[in-house]
Scaffold this motif. Structure first.
Motif, PDB file in Angstrom:
ATOM      1  N   ASN A 258       6.445  12.723   5.399  1.00  0.00           N
ATOM      2  CA  ASN A 258       6.451  11.253   5.273  1.00  0.00           C
ATOM      3  C   ASN A 258       6.536  10.803   3.814  1.00  0.00           C
ATOM      4  OD1 ASN A 258       3.922  11.946   4.388  1.00  0.00           O
ATOM      5  ND2 ASN A 258       2.863  10.277   5.438  1.00  0.00           N
ATOM      6  N   GLY A 259       6.630  11.763   2.876  1.00  0.00           N
ATOM      7  CA  GLY A 259       6.780  11.417   1.465  1.00  0.00           C
ATOM      8  C   GLY A 259       5.503  11.510   0.649  1.00  0.00           C
ATOM      9  N   MET A 260       4.405  11.877   1.278  1.00  0.00           N
ATOM     10  CA  MET A 260       3.135  12.032   0.554  1.00  0.00           C
ATOM     11  C   MET A 260       3.167  13.344  -0.232  1.00  0.00           C
ATOM     12  SD  MET A 260      -0.684  12.515   2.166  1.00  0.00           S
ATOM     13  CE  MET A 260      -0.157  13.823   3.267  1.00  0.00           C
ATOM     14  N   MET A 261       3.047  13.219  -1.535  1.00  0.00           N
ATOM     15  CA  MET A 261       3.044  14.425  -2.373  1.00  0.00           C
ATOM     16  C   MET A 261       1.683  14.587  -3.041  1.00  0.00           C
ATOM     17  SD  MET A 261       5.314  15.322  -5.753  1.00  0.00           S
ATOM     18  CE  MET A 261       6.740  16.057  -4.961  1.00  0.00           C
TER      19      MET A 261
ATOM     20  N   GLU B 211      -3.454  11.225   7.450  1.00  0.00           N
ATOM     21  CA  GLU B 211      -4.044  11.978   6.337  1.00  0.00           C
ATOM     22  C   GLU B 211      -3.933  11.187   5.029  1.00  0.00           C
ATOM     23  OE1 GLU B 211      -5.473  15.092   8.496  1.00  0.00           O
ATOM     24  OE2 GLU B 211      -5.737  14.777   6.350  1.00  0.00           O
ATOM     25  N   GLU B 212      -2.800  10.554   4.859  1.00  0.00           N
ATOM     26  CA  GLU B 212      -2.572   9.813   3.617  1.00  0.00           C
ATOM     27  C   GLU B 212      -3.505   8.602   3.516  1.00  0.00           C
ATOM     28  OE1 GLU B 212       1.485   8.748   3.014  1.00  0.00           O
ATOM     29  OE2 GLU B 212       1.115   7.908   1.017  1.00  0.00           O
ATOM     30  N   LYS B 213      -3.749   7.984   4.646  1.00  0.00           N
ATOM     31  CA  LYS B 213      -4.652   6.832   4.647  1.00  0.00           C
ATOM     32  C   LYS B 213      -6.029   7.251   4.132  1.00  0.00           C
ATOM     33  CE  LYS B 213      -6.371   3.257   7.776  1.00  0.00           C
ATOM     34  NZ  LYS B 213      -6.526   2.865   9.195  1.00  0.00           N
ATOM     35  N   GLY B 214      -6.478   8.386   4.601  1.00  0.00           N
ATOM     36  CA  GLY B 214      -7.759   8.894   4.128  1.00  0.00           C
ATOM     37  C   GLY B 214      -7.701   9.336   2.674  1.00  0.00           C
ATOM     38  N   LEU B 215      -6.577   9.944   2.328  1.00  0.00           N
ATOM     39  CA  LEU B 215      -6.426  10.441   0.956  1.00  0.00           C
ATOM     40  C   LEU B 215      -6.525   9.306  -0.058  1.00  0.00           C
ATOM     41  CD1 LEU B 215      -5.821  12.977  -0.755  1.00  0.00           C
ATOM     42  CD2 LEU B 215      -3.399  12.445  -0.539  1.00  0.00           C
ATOM     43  N   ARG B 216      -5.984   8.152   0.297  1.00  0.00           N
ATOM     44  CA  ARG B 216      -6.022   7.003  -0.624  1.00  0.00           C
ATOM     45  C   ARG B 216      -7.455   6.640  -0.991  1.00  0.00           C
ATOM     46  NH1 ARG B 216      -2.492   4.318   2.986  1.00  0.00           N
ATOM     47  NH2 ARG B 216      -0.342   4.787   2.463  1.00  0.00           N
ATOM     48  N   ARG B 217      -8.375   6.853  -0.061  1.00  0.00           N
ATOM     49  CA  ARG B 217      -9.779   6.492  -0.303  1.00  0.00           C
ATOM     50  C   ARG B 217     -10.586   7.642  -0.895  1.00  0.00           C
ATOM     51  NH1 ARG B 217      -9.454   4.688   5.234  1.00  0.00           N
ATOM     52  NH2 ARG B 217     -10.728   6.492   5.772  1.00  0.00           N
ATOM     53  N   SER B 218      -9.992   8.804  -0.979  1.00  0.00           N
ATOM     54  CA  SER B 218     -10.762   9.988  -1.380  1.00  0.00           C
ATOM     55  C   SER B 218     -11.259   9.896  -2.827  1.00  0.00           C
ATOM     56  CB  SER B 218      -9.888  11.235  -1.236  1.00  0.00           C
ATOM     57  OG  SER B 218     -10.539  12.334  -1.831  1.00  0.00           O
TER      58      SER B 218
ATOM     59  N   GLU C   1      20.935  11.442   2.639  1.00  0.00           N
ATOM     60  CA  GLU C   1      20.550  10.040   2.430  1.00  0.00           C
ATOM     61  C   GLU C   1      19.060   9.881   2.718  1.00  0.00           C
ATOM     62  OE1 GLU C   1      22.968   7.479   4.760  1.00  0.00           O
ATOM     63  OE2 GLU C   1      24.809   7.982   3.686  1.00  0.00           O
ATOM     64  N   ARG C   2      18.512   8.759   2.275  1.00  0.00           N
ATOM     65  CA  ARG C   2      17.083   8.504   2.515  1.00  0.00           C
ATOM     66  C   ARG C   2      16.776   8.557   4.006  1.00  0.00           C
ATOM     67  NH1 ARG C   2      15.243   3.133  -0.349  1.00  0.00           N
ATOM     68  NH2 ARG C   2      13.299   3.681   0.698  1.00  0.00           N
ATOM     69  N   PHE C   3      15.575   9.076   4.302  1.00  0.00           N
ATOM     70  CA  PHE C   3      15.204   9.237   5.707  1.00  0.00           C
ATOM     71  C   PHE C   3      14.593   7.946   6.253  1.00  0.00           C
ATOM     72  CE2 PHE C   3      14.212  13.596   3.880  1.00  0.00           C
ATOM     73  CZ  PHE C   3      15.459  14.103   4.205  1.00  0.00           C
ATOM     74  N   GLY C   4      14.977   7.626   7.450  1.00  0.00           N
ATOM     75  CA  GLY C   4      14.308   6.521   8.145  1.00  0.00           C
ATOM     76  C   GLY C   4      13.111   7.071   8.903  1.00  0.00           C
ATOM     77  N   ARG C   5      12.215   6.173   9.296  1.00  0.00           N
ATOM     78  CA  ARG C   5      11.051   6.623  10.054  1.00  0.00           C
ATOM     79  C   ARG C   5      11.508   7.121  11.427  1.00  0.00           C
ATOM     80  NH1 ARG C   5       5.634   6.516  10.417  1.00  0.00           N
ATOM     81  NH2 ARG C   5       5.508   5.795   8.273  1.00  0.00           N
ATOM     82  N   PRO C   6      11.164   8.352  11.786  1.00  0.00           N
ATOM     83  CA  PRO C   6      11.608   8.873  13.080  1.00  0.00           C
ATOM     84  C   PRO C   6      10.876   8.216  14.250  1.00  0.00           C
ATOM     85  CG  PRO C   6      10.212  10.456  11.960  1.00  0.00           C
ATOM     86  CD  PRO C   6      10.400   9.328  11.007  1.00  0.00           C
ATOM     87  N   ASP C   7      11.469   8.302  15.404  1.00  0.00           N
ATOM     88  CA  ASP C   7      10.874   7.768  16.632  1.00  0.00           C
ATOM     89  C   ASP C   7       9.507   8.402  16.841  1.00  0.00           C
ATOM     90  OD1 ASP C   7      10.168   7.004  19.138  1.00  0.00           O
ATOM     91  OD2 ASP C   7      12.029   7.643  20.117  1.00  0.00           O
TER      92      ASP C   7
ATOM     93  N   TRP D 180       4.965  12.761  11.297  1.00  0.00           N
ATOM     94  CA  TRP D 180       4.835  11.672  10.324  1.00  0.00           C
ATOM     95  C   TRP D 180       3.536  10.894  10.572  1.00  0.00           C
ATOM     96  CZ3 TRP D 180       8.745   8.543   7.316  1.00  0.00           C
ATOM     97  CH2 TRP D 180       9.807   9.342   6.869  1.00  0.00           C
ATOM     98  N   ALA D 181       3.277  10.614  11.831  1.00  0.00           N
ATOM     99  CA  ALA D 181       2.067   9.851  12.149  1.00  0.00           C
ATOM    100  C   ALA D 181       0.812  10.611  11.705  1.00  0.00           C
ATOM    101  CB  ALA D 181       2.012   9.565  13.647  1.00  0.00           C
ATOM    102  N   LEU D 182       0.859  11.920  11.922  1.00  0.00           N
ATOM    103  CA  LEU D 182      -0.266  12.764  11.507  1.00  0.00           C
ATOM    104  C   LEU D 182      -0.459  12.695   9.992  1.00  0.00           C
ATOM    105  CD1 LEU D 182      -2.084  14.789  13.078  1.00  0.00           C
ATOM    106  CD2 LEU D 182      -0.520  16.592  12.332  1.00  0.00           C
TER     107      LEU D 182
END
Lengths: 385, 190
Positions: free
Chosen positions: A106-109, A54-61, A33-39, A48-50
Motif C-alpha cells: 500500500n506504499g508504507m515504507m 498496520e499503518e494506522k497504528g504505526l502513525r501513533r507509535s 504506472e501508479r497503482f490504483g487501490r485494488p478491489d 492492502w487493507a491489512l
C-alpha cells in the motif's frame, strides 16, 4: 573435485552469469504506472487493507521518529527514486536498532534506525530504499501472498496477524511476505537503475552489503543468514555484493552525498549508538563503529561508544582499550561529556584515583543534570574529593 | 522479558502457566532475599522464566515486577533462548561495577528491541547492603506501550539481588509505585 567444490563452482558460475545478465539488462527497466487501490474483495485488496490497519497504528507509535526534517529528507530520497510513484510512498522512520527496511504494497515504507546508523552516505541509503521500491513496483508482495495462499498457509499468516495485532510487530508482517531470491535479485537490479537515474553512485550499493557482511562475520560462529532478519530470506551478502558491483560497473558516475547524509542524521547518532550498544552484540558493534570512525563520521562520539562497547564487554585488555577511546573522544573538539565519565570509571577501577576524580568532575561540570549524577557524586566522595 | 509476552499469553491460554496469589506479609525469594508486601500480588510461573520471579498486580501484559535473588557469578540473567536465540545473552559477573550491572539490566529489558532510557541512577541501601536505585522509561516493542520503571539492586557475597518494576506510565505505574518502593525499602538480604 569434491561434490562441495563442484556445487560452489556451479554457484559462482551462476552468480557470474546472473551478474552479467543483470548488468546488461539493468538500463532497460520501465516502471509500471501508479497503482490504483485494488478491489477490497480481491486478495491484493485484502493485503492492502491489512497494511492500512498496520499503518494506522504505526502513525501513533512512540517508536516512530518525530523529526520532520529527517523524515522529509528520507522521503525526498524515496521520491527521487520512485519518480511518478512518489505520491504513493509514505516513509516512517522507526526506532529499532537493527538493519532493516520494508515497503508494504500500500506504499508504507519503514526504515529502521539501525539501518540509518549503518549508512555512510545518501547513496547507500538510496540503494536500500531503491531496492524496497523495486519490490513495490514489481508487486512482489502480492506474488508472494499468492504463493503462500497456494500452499494453504495464508490462513496461518492471517492468524499470525490476528494474534500479534501490534503496531510494532510490522517486522513480523514483513516476514510474512518475505521474498524469494529471484525477487531479491530483481529488486537489486531495479534499485540500481533507480539509483542511477536519480543521480546516485551505484557502486555504493555493493558497499552496503560488503559493510554488513564484515559486521555480521565479526559475530563469531554465525553466518549472515542466521543473524540479521533481512538476511533470512535474502541472497547471501557476498553474492549480492558481487552482482551489485558488476551492475555498478555498467552504470558509472553519480554522487554519494556524504555531507548531506551526515548532517541530517547527526542529531540522532547519540541515541542510535546507545540503542546499538544495548544490543550487547559487541563484536558487531565494534565492526560497525570502527568502520564509521575510519570513514571520519563523528569520530568523537563514535570513539566514546566504542569505548563503551569495550568497557561492557570486559574481556582481558578491554579496560585499556576503553580508556584509550574515552581519552580520544575527550580530546576532540566539543567532546561528549560522557567520555569524561568513562575515563573516571576506568581509572577508578584501575586505581588511578587522581585521573578518576578529574574525569568525574569534568563530567559533572559538563552534564550537571546527568541521570547518574548522584552516583558519580558518591564515587567522588569515596575517592575523598 | 517483554518479548515473552505473546508467548506467555499463548502458554497461559494453553494452560502451561500458573498464577499463584501472594498474600500480604513476608515472603522469602530464593534462599536469601526476604520481602514484605502490603496487599496481594500475582506470582506468575511458566516455562522459561527463570532465574527471575515475575509478579504482577494488574495482569501479565500490563505491569511486571521482576525479582532476582542470588544470581551467581556467570549466571545468565534470563532463560536461554527465551527470545528466540537471536539476542545477546546477558551474564552477571560478580566483578561488575554498578554501571555495568545497570547496563546489563537495560540490555535484558531491551532484548526484544524495546526502547530503554535511564533517567536516574543513585546510591541506595537495598536489603541492608550498599546498592543502587534506578528509574527508567521504556517503550515496549511488542505493543508500543510507554512504561515507567524503577529498579533496586545490590551485590552481596558475589550474588546479585534486584527488584525491577515497570508499568504503563499514565495509570498503573503511579498506582503501584509506592508499594514497590516500600517493598524495596523493607527487603532483607540474609
Amino acid at each position: 573435485m569434491k561434490r562441495r567444490q563442484v556445487l560452489a563452482a556451479g554457484a559462482a558460475c551462476c552468480a557470474s552469469l546472473l551478474a552479467r545478465s543483470a548488468g546488461a539488462q539493468a538500463m532497460h527497466y520501465a516502471a509500471p504506472e501508479r497503482f490504483g487501490r485494488p478491489d477490497i474483495a480481491s486478495d491484493e485488496g485484502g493485503l492492502w487493507a491489512l497494511m492500512d490497519r498496520e499503518e494506522k497504528g504505526l502513525r501513533r507509535s512512540p517508536l516512530v521518529l518525530r523529526d520532520e526534517k529527517l523524515k522529509n529528507y528520507v522521503q525526498d530520497i524515496a521520491c527521487r527514486l520512485g519518480s511518478e510513484h512518489c505520491p504513493d510512498i509514505r516513509v516512517y522512520l522507526v526506532r529499532t536498532p537493527l538493519f532493516n527496511a520494508s515497503m508494504a504494497p500500500n506504499g508504507m515504507m519503514q526504515v529502521w534506525t539501525g539501518l540509518l546508523l549503518r549508512m555512510e552516505n545518501e547513496a547507500q541509503l538510496a540503494a536500500v530504499l531503491g531496492h524496497e521500491i523495486g519490490h513495490y513496483l514489481q508487486r512482489h508482495s502480492v506474488e508472494r501472498l499468492r504463493d503462500i495462499r497456494s500452499k494453504s498457509a495464508f490462513g496461518q499468516v492471517l492468524s499470525l496477524f490476528g494474534l500479534i495485532g501490534a503496531v510494532g510487530q510490522i517486522a513480523v508482517a514483513a516476514s510474512a511476505y518475505a521474498y524469494g531470491r529471484e525477487h531479491e535479485h530483481e529488486a537489486d537490479r531495479i534499485g540500481a537503475v533507480l539509483m542511477h537515474r536519480a543521480g546516485y553512485d551505484v557502486a555504493e550499493a555493493a558497499k552496503v552489503w560488503n559493510n554488513l557482511l564484515k559486521e555480521v562475520r565479526a559475530r563469531e560462529g554465525k553466518e549472515p543468514e542466521q543473524t540479521a532478519p533481512l538476511f533470512a530470506s535474502h541472497p547471501a551478502p557476498p553474492e549480492r555484493r558481487d552482482i551489485l558491483g558488476q551492475i555498478a560497473a555498467a552504470m558509472p558516475g553519480g554522487s554519494r552525498g556524504d555531507d548531506a547524509y551526515r548532517r541530517h542524521v547527526a542529531a540522532h547518532l547519540d541515541e542510535w549508538l546507545q540503542d546499538e550498544v544495548k544490543r550487547g552484540q559487541y563484536a558487531e558493534s565494534l565492526a560497525l563503529i570502527s568502520r564509521q570512525i575510519g570513514s571520519g563520521f563523528a569520530p568523537g562520539l563514535m570513539s566514546y561508544y566504542r569505548g563503551e562497547v569495550y568497557r561492557l564487554r570486559a574481556e582481558p585488555g578491554d579496560q585499556d582499550l576503553a580508556l584509550a577511546d574515552y581519552r580520544l573522544a575527550a580530546q576532540m573538539p566539543d567532546p561528549p561529556a560522557v567520555a569524561f565519565r568513562g575515563i573516571g570509571l576506568i581509572c577508578r577501577q584501575q586505581g588511578q584515583n587522581g585521573e578518576a576524580v578529574q574525569g568525574f568532575r569534568r563530567y559533572l561540570e559538563l552534564a550537571p543534570a546527568a541521570p547518574d549524577a548522584a552516583f558519580i557524586q558518591s564515587y567522588l566522595a569515596e575517592l575523598g574529593s | 522479558m517483554n518479548r515473552l509476552l505473546p508467548i506467555l499469553l499463548v502458554l497461559f491460554l494453553a494452560g502451561c502457566g500458573t498464577v499463584r496469589k501472594m498474600e500480604s506479609g513476608s515472603h522469602t525469594i530464593g534462599e536469601r532475599l526476604a520481602v514484605s508486601i502490603d496487599g496481594s500480588w500475582n506470582h506468575l510461573d511458566f516455562p522459561g522464566i527463570k532465574p527471575a520471579q515475575v509478579w504482577t498486580m494488574e495482569g501479565i501484559a500490563v505491569d511486571e515486577l521482576l525479582i532476582y535473588s542470588g544470581i551467581k557469578d556467570g549466571q545468565m540473567m534470563h532463560a536461554e533462548g527465551s527470545a528466540g536465540g537471536k539476542q545477546q545473552n546477558f551474564v552477571f559477573r560478580s566483578t561488575m561495577q554498578t554501571e555495568a550491572i545497570v547496563a546489563m539490566l537495560e540490555g535484558v529489558m531491551s532484548r526484544d528491541n524495546s526502547v530503554f532510557k535511564l533517567t536516574r541512577l543513585e546510591p541506595y541501601r537495598f536489603g541492608g547492603r550498599q546498592g543502587f536505585r534506578f528509574e527508567y522509561e521504556h517503550i515496549r516493542k511488542v505493543d508500543n506501550v510507554q512504561l515507567l520503571g524503577v529498579g533496586f539492586g545490590a551485590v552481596d557475597r558475589g550474588e546479585l539481588f534486584a527488584l525491577i518494576y515497570h508499568a504503563p506510565r499514565l495509570t498503573f505505574f503511579p498506582r503501584h509505585r509506592a508499594q514497590v518502593e516500600a517493598m524495596a525499602k523493607a527487603a532483607v538480604i540474609r
